[in-house]
Design a protein around this motif. Sequence first.
Motif: not given
Length: 304
Positions: A218-238
């Motif tokens: 929570r309140n971490v992705l808001i600081y990331l740019n739009s290229e980085t966020t999908p990579a972090v979400l993929v890691r959460f999926h994994f």
Amino acid sequence: MIQSESEQEFEALLNYLKSHLGCDLTIYKRAGLVRRFEHHMYQLKINNYIDYLEYLKNHPREHLHLLNTILIKFSGFFRDRDSWNYLASVIIPQIIRNKEPGEQIRVWSAGCASGQEVYTIAILLTEILGIEQYLERVQMFATDVDTDALLEARRGSYSTLEIAGIDDKLLSKYFDKNFQNNEQRFVIDSKLRRKIIFGRHNLTLDAPMSKIDLVICRNVLIYLNSETTPAVLVRFHFALKDNGFLFLGHAESLIKSENIFRPIDIKHRIFAKNGNLTLEQYLLILPTNLRKKKAIMNTQTNET
Ligand SMILES: C[S@@+](CC[C@H](N)C(=O)[O-])C[C@H]1O[C@@H](n2cnc3c(N)ncnc32)[C@H](O)[C@@H]1O
């Protein structure tokens, strides 16, 4: 894109941090980053990026200070209370129903800052499961890239202001009161704390956890740019089990990841793992250098 001189100097500074110090700040939204850099430099009485780069080169631990100062670590207990209530009344019971009796429940607070978020979920799980089941069945991971914040999280000691979000009953049940330097402190019950493994972990670089039932970020992705966020979400999926859940912050959403998560409650930003990663998404889990290599190999395979 034409860059001003100051933008070019800032870019050179970011490149130095990334290539020489392993500190990649290019993942954060640029405007906020510039503001926080300027504030940090102002405090050091440095007024341009070139001088700051020199300072960085001459002070081997400065990049650690920099990182710990520019990352926003504001947190709070039961922040967005309605969402925590929803989690406690709908999602946690669902996670428990999905389990065999006695089976482990694994939770990951990613970007835990000074610990309020992970202790909030620890309190809720203890309320629902009872302390014995909590101690037997729950495995908690709390990670952050900021080492100062992690120290505070491990300590689990909070001021009167910081515990304001906790209701009295829970406060007296789960916190011990003591005085430090003439200040009233509230220290989280050591039984709850001992079940939590704290560790430094960079969401964009380090290998994700695995077999997790609930990822709270929570309140971490808001600081990331739009290229980085999908990579972090993929890691959460994994990281998640097939029937696992993701709990994001109030102002956060899935970016280019709608195919891998299903909304459970949009208002409370709770999603369920859904579907499989595409090859392109899977590659985002790899460290950047390997990712480039694989992408080249794929292009070559496609061409033949
Ligand atoms: C505003 S705090 C949020 C704290 C907590 N999740 C909450 O909502 O109360 C953001 C946290 O994200 C952490 N963070 C930022 N970038 C990160 C990264 N790349 N990997 C891990 N943590 C990161 C920061 O250090 C900071 O502690």
